[in-house]
Enzyme design. Sequence first.
Site, PDB file in Angstrom:
ATOM      1  N   ARG A 245      13.068  -7.608  -7.514  1.00 53.87           N
ATOM      2  CA  ARG A 245      12.274  -7.443  -6.335  1.00 53.87           C
ATOM      3  C   ARG A 245      13.397  -7.397  -4.981  1.00 53.87           C
ATOM      4  O   ARG A 245      13.085  -6.822  -3.930  1.00 53.87           O
ATOM      5  CB  ARG A 245      11.250  -8.557  -6.115  1.00 53.87           C
ATOM      6  N   TYR A 364       5.626  -0.589  -6.285  1.00 56.41           N
ATOM      7  CA  TYR A 364       6.060  -0.760  -7.628  1.00 56.41           C
ATOM      8  C   TYR A 364       6.811  -2.168  -7.689  1.00 56.41           C
ATOM      9  O   TYR A 364       7.190  -2.766  -6.376  1.00 56.41           O
ATOM     10  CB  TYR A 364       7.046   0.360  -8.262  1.00 56.41           C
ATOM     11  N   GLU A 365       7.309  -2.589  -8.682  1.00 50.82           N
ATOM     12  CA  GLU A 365       7.788  -4.064  -8.846  1.00 50.82           C
ATOM     13  C   GLU A 365       6.869  -5.235  -8.243  1.00 50.82           C
ATOM     14  O   GLU A 365       7.112  -6.136  -7.735  1.00 50.82           O
ATOM     15  CB  GLU A 365       9.131  -4.095  -8.352  1.00 50.82           C
ATOM     16  N   GLY A 366       5.519  -4.662  -8.317  1.00 46.66           N
ATOM     17  CA  GLY A 366       4.502  -5.646  -7.936  1.00 46.66           C
ATOM     18  C   GLY A 366       4.128  -4.910  -6.531  1.00 46.66           C
ATOM     19  O   GLY A 366       4.742  -4.896  -5.511  1.00 46.66           O
TER      20      GLY A 366
END
Length: 382
Positions: A245, A364-366
């Site tokens: 992140r 993306y990546e949460g």
Amino acid sequence: MHFTLNEEQRLIRDTVREFATQEVAATAAQRDETETFDRELMFDRLAQLGLTGILFPETYGGAGADYLSYALTVEELSRVCASTGVTLSAHVSLGANPINLFGTPQQKERYLRPLATGEKMGAFGLTEPSAGSDAGGTRTTAVRDGESWILNGSKNFITNGGEADIYVVFARTDPQARKHHGISAFLVEKGTPGFSFGKKEVKMGIRSSPTTELVFENCHIPLENLLGSESEGFKVAMKTLDGGRIGIAAQALGIAQGALDHAVAYARERRQFDQPIGNFQAITFALADMQTRVDAARMLVYRAAVQADSGSSYSREAAMAKLFASETAMDVTTRAVQIHGGYGYTREYPVERMMRDAKITEIYEGTSEIQRLVIGTALLRN
Ligand code: CAA
Ligand code: FAD
């Protein structure tokens, strides 16, 4: 907390900035248009600059630099080409770092070293068609059979998919265990029988970065390719994503800074009503807001990087940096298009590509909703 860069960090930033502006920027629009991944430029050249192993110990072929240097690197690349930024981020944070964090000495020798030197490229397969935000819903299975694990299932939306040589893949090893329990992490090499690539996505943005499906059909991998402890794979994924992140936050920051650079130049040069449009207070105020948000995002990103280097937990700081920087990237790129008027909406100027690229950083990546969940849960727990 101080963000004055030391000599090494300045040198890395300046080297990457020069490479990005002189080599990467030149083909960014054309690669976006044609959806072309240029491995020589977007990966091999990064390896030559020592960036593919930036975070990893020199004993395994890395550069031994810190998270702040890594964030500066992804920021500078993404300032001109977000696809190149995510290629490095997915390789370093997601493909190689879990091996650095959880690998045995043998796994590090066999896999981390070639990833760090850039001889091989890495990727990370967590997401599945029915397990996106709910990563604990993983359905891919791994069954132990003699000297092998046998993988079955599929992963979708995998960055560097097809191009990467080594994949960190998550699969359920205990079918009885519920939710995130019973998931394990594995190292899978490209070319392993039973491992193939499915659909390649056609995307709104980061079009020069390949995103593909991974398919496992009775794919046998050696027992020693289990990464970390059996059934502890969800924690491998979460700890990996904490670092990832920061990479995506730095990517978003770079996109925002790149769009701001173009907006300032255009506001100086474009004339209407016999004067530069930058003379109009509406434009000046927009630029002021953009600069303020970019600087605030930078502080959150650098803070998360410094916190990661400190060795203490940084999940919340990474989530805050990713949330704010990605929403800043969307806001700043949208305003940059507005400042360019009709020209901003065409492919003659890079700001429309930057606006399309910015959107993925909120997903993306949460997603932003998941970052809020991580931040809010941590806040209420403490
Ligand atoms: N570090 C260590 N452990 C962690 C952790 C962390 N950061 N976060 C959670 N855990 C642990 C918890 O402590 C808990 O442990 P116990 O079982 O011992 O209690 C366990 O993990 C489960 O935690 P939760 O109950 O919070 O799990 P959840 O099922 O509710 O999910 C979530 C939490 C934050 C929503 C998580 O599923 C998540 O991050 N989802 C988003 C998925 C995601 O980001 N995918 C990105 C794919 S990669 C990508 O997109 C690539 C790219 O950009 C290029
Ligand atoms: P969903 O989870 O279905 O979410 C749909 C919507 O519901 C979102 O708005 C979401 O925020 C919301 N939502 C879901 N759950 C909640 C909740 N609990 N509370 C509030 N809102 C919620 N994955 C990998 O593993 N490796 C990669 O390399 C990778 N690269 C990617 C590259 C691209 C270009 C893309 C598009 C995706 C990539 N992903 C990768 C997958 C990415 O991480 C997921 O798309 C993302 O986590 C969201 O999952 P989803 O798409 O299934 O959306």
